[in-house]
Design a protein around this motif. Structure first.
Motif, short mmCIF file in Angstrom:
data_model
loop_
_atom_site.label_atom_id
_atom_site.label_comp_id
_atom_site.label_asym_id
_atom_site.label_seq_id
_atom_site.Cartn_x
_atom_site.Cartn_y
_atom_site.Cartn_z
N TYR A 4 38.84 30.30 34.94
CA TYR A 4 39.53 31.31 35.74
C TYR A 4 38.78 31.17 37.06
O TYR A 4 37.57 31.26 37.10
N THR A 5 39.42 31.18 38.37
CA THR A 5 38.73 30.93 39.41
C THR A 5 39.14 32.24 40.35
O THR A 5 40.50 32.50 40.58
N ILE A 6 38.35 32.78 41.11
CA ILE A 6 38.58 33.64 42.18
C ILE A 6 38.20 33.21 43.64
O ILE A 6 37.17 32.72 43.50
N HIS A 8 37.20 34.47 47.52
CA HIS A 8 36.53 35.63 47.96
C HIS A 8 36.03 35.39 49.31
O HIS A 8 35.23 34.19 49.54
N LYS A 38 33.37 39.27 37.25
CA LYS A 38 34.75 39.41 37.66
C LYS A 38 35.58 38.15 37.11
O LYS A 38 36.62 38.39 36.34
N ALA A 39 35.08 37.19 37.47
CA ALA A 39 35.91 35.88 37.06
C ALA A 39 35.84 35.60 35.36
O ALA A 39 36.93 35.69 34.83
N GLN A 42 38.18 38.66 33.93
CA GLN A 42 39.70 38.54 34.34
C GLN A 42 40.06 37.17 33.34
O GLN A 42 41.15 37.04 32.75
N SER A 71 34.22 30.46 45.91
CA SER A 71 34.93 30.66 44.93
C SER A 71 34.19 30.81 43.53
O SER A 71 33.15 29.98 43.57
#
Length: 118
Positions: A4-6, A8, A38-39, A42, A71
């Protein structure tokens, strides 16, 4: 494995000075760790799991300034009963590794977990 990637943008409120974790106007380690967590959180949620973080082992490798696009990626690398282990990393928009390490989370039943605290 699943990832999973965020993405920011580092804000001025996330500097070491603002977070009281250092004396420079650079992205604070606690803010970086929070994005990594957070990643991982999620990714677990995508699988229908509610989790709590229990351990971090992170190296902050390179500084960056507010306004930098980063990221954070989490990869689920191990499952042992209710314990989930994630490899986490953060890179800037040029692909420079800013931080990496491991994060552990435990699968919980939210209601039962909260009732234990009351």
């Amino acid at each position: 494995m699943k990832t999973y990637t965020i993405k920011h943008i580092v804000s001025a409120a996330e500097t070491a000075v603002e977070m009281k974790s250092g004396g420079l106007e650079v992205w604070a380690t606690p803010a970086m760790i929070g994005l990594m967590e957070k990643a991982a959180y999620q990714l677990a949620r995508q699988e229908g799991r509610e989790t709590v973080g229990t351990k971090v082992d992170i190296a902050h490798l390179k500084a960056c300034l507010p306004g930098t696009e980063v990221s954070a990626e989490a990869e689920l690398t191990a499952e042992e009963g209710r314990k989930l282990t994630f490899k986490v990393r953060v890179k800037d928009q040029e692909g420079n590794m800013l931080g990496e390490g491991l994060q552990e989370r435990f699968i919980i039943d939210p209601e039962r977990f909260m009732n234990k605290l009351r």
